[in-house]
Design an enzyme around this catalytic site. Sequence first.
Site, PDB file in Angstrom:
ATOM      1  N   GLY A 136       0.837  -1.145  -0.075  1.00  0.00           N
ATOM      2  CA  GLY A 136      -0.063  -0.008  -0.109  1.00  0.00           C
ATOM      3  C   GLY A 136       0.596   1.152   0.042  1.00  0.00           C
ATOM      4  N   SER A 137       1.800   1.164   0.650  1.00  0.00           N
ATOM      5  CA  SER A 137       2.760   2.408   0.678  1.00  0.00           C
ATOM      6  C   SER A 137       3.328   2.901  -0.683  1.00  0.00           C
ATOM      7  CB  SER A 137       3.874   2.321   1.678  1.00  0.00           C
ATOM      8  OG  SER A 137       3.457   1.887   3.133  1.00  0.00           O
ATOM      9  N   ASN A 170      -7.985   4.049   8.780  1.00  0.00           N
ATOM     10  CA  ASN A 170      -7.458   2.822   9.212  1.00  0.00           C
ATOM     11  C   ASN A 170      -7.599   2.879  10.830  1.00  0.00           C
ATOM     12  OD1 ASN A 170      -5.424   4.912   8.304  1.00  0.00           O
ATOM     13  ND2 ASN A 170      -4.137   3.708   9.625  1.00  0.00           N
ATOM     14  N   GLN A 187      -7.858   0.064   3.508  1.00  0.00           N
ATOM     15  CA  GLN A 187      -8.938  -0.406   4.796  1.00  0.00           C
ATOM     16  C   GLN A 187     -10.306  -0.993   4.095  1.00  0.00           C
ATOM     17  OE1 GLN A 187      -8.189  -1.182   7.842  1.00  0.00           O
ATOM     18  NE2 GLN A 187      -5.819  -0.497   7.541  1.00  0.00           N
ATOM     19  N   SER A 219      -3.532  -3.133  -0.681  1.00  0.00           N
ATOM     20  CA  SER A 219      -2.367  -3.681   0.103  1.00  0.00           C
ATOM     21  C   SER A 219      -2.847  -5.180   0.501  1.00  0.00           C
ATOM     22  CB  SER A 219      -1.999  -3.093   1.412  1.00  0.00           C
ATOM     23  OG  SER A 219      -0.737  -3.797   2.111  1.00  0.00           O
ATOM     24  N   THR A 228      11.639  -7.695 -10.694  1.00  0.00           N
ATOM     25  CA  THR A 228      11.093  -9.205 -10.862  1.00  0.00           C
ATOM     26  C   THR A 228       9.911  -9.188 -10.108  1.00  0.00           C
ATOM     27  OG1 THR A 228      13.026 -10.220 -11.755  1.00  0.00           O
ATOM     28  CG2 THR A 228      11.457 -11.581 -11.099  1.00  0.00           C
ATOM     29  N   CYS A 285       2.203   2.146  13.040  1.00  0.00           N
ATOM     30  CA  CYS A 285       3.257   3.004  12.893  1.00  0.00           C
ATOM     31  C   CYS A 285       3.380   4.005  13.970  1.00  0.00           C
ATOM     32  CB  CYS A 285       3.303   3.841  11.578  1.00  0.00           C
ATOM     33  SG  CYS A 285       2.348   2.889  10.273  1.00  0.00           S
TER      34      CYS A 285
END
Length: 395
Positions: A70-71, A151, A179, A199, A237, A324
């Site tokens: 997601g980031s 979130n 989310q 994500s 890859t 976080c």
Amino acid sequence: MFVYADNAATTSISKTALDAMLPYLTENYGNPSSLYAFGQKAAEALAEARQTIAACINAEPREITFTSGGSEADNQALLSAAKLGERKGKKHIISTAFEHHAVLHCLARLEKEGFSVTLLDPHEDGVIRLEDVEKALREDTCLVSIMFANNEIGTVQPIAEIGALCRSRGIPFHTDAVQAAGHMPIDVKAMQIDMLSLSGHKFHAPKGVGVLFARKGLLLTNLIEGGGQERGKRAGTENVAGIVAMAAALKESCANMEKDNARIIPMRDKLFTELSKIPHSKINGSLEHHVPGTVNMCFEGIEGESLLLMLDDRGICASSGSACTSGSLDPSHVLLSIGLPHEVAHGSLRLSIGEYNTMEEIDYIIETVPQVVSYLRSMSPVWDELEKGLRPHLI
Ligand SMILES: *Cc1c(COP(=O)(O)O)cnc(C)c1O
């Protein structure tokens, strides 16, 4: 009892996703860029995953770019729109004060590079108002980025309305839907979304894999230079096994969405109802516009961190906000953005439940949290002052 109630931080991998990915970690380990048939098996698996994921959000397969999560998807969306805007002399971005840090910190970087950023505050209910977005639009606005669901407090934003507004003004609209994916219907065409981030590990796929949807015609800037994978938009890859798992997990979550939500919503509502009986507690975020599984509450006179540690001792995994920010002593930027005073925001608890939780676990949480809150209050000098009337109750 062990209760995992932190599904907004990450989820366990589903059996379906694990079974789908295993062959690509073992016998089918070819590189999808190779020309021989063995590598082509991996290439076919990628193509199929792209199709599956596109179908889940009503997109075209070529509008899907696989990322590391997601980031990365958020960063690529923002930087791409910024680059396109800059070329036209448009350097204004609208977003919100309660985005994930992947968006907020990327915007801070763009600000240093000369972009001007308007961060809208949600209302007290944790919902952004369409009028506020409209008022913030400028001639030089090159991007609107507003998360689908928050979130920390689980509130859902009026995405289709914002999409329609942005489309009518010709401004690219990005939404961080990390989310929401797998828990709520997402239709990028009907909602007029130009870019969207997902994500895998938030819907039972492994960590380290995600998606950036970008509407055809919208030129993405690549963050990583290298080979020509992902139509030249994301070198490196591909994480074939992770991508295959992500497609299987999203397909499964979307297929079971109604059935799962019919179990999850009553569990969430029981948490809200029962935990609200704790005196001087407060529910954060509108109950009307809400993802199925997230509960966020504040309890006056205690520290969220102590609450989490004591719940951990009793086998309950919860959070006080985003993964976080736990570990830092600053109150959550999300809770401050909905207008909570620092003292109140410090006493927050996020419980996020999912498909694998049971009513028995919910009852255990309902039994445990009030005990822990009472215990912490009995030791809290702040609570003592509140009780003696030496300082006013804020909730
Ligand atoms: C978890 C999360 C992210 C980050 O996703 P990663 O795959 O962990 O990088 C971004 N936005 C929101 C809203 C999230 O909940």
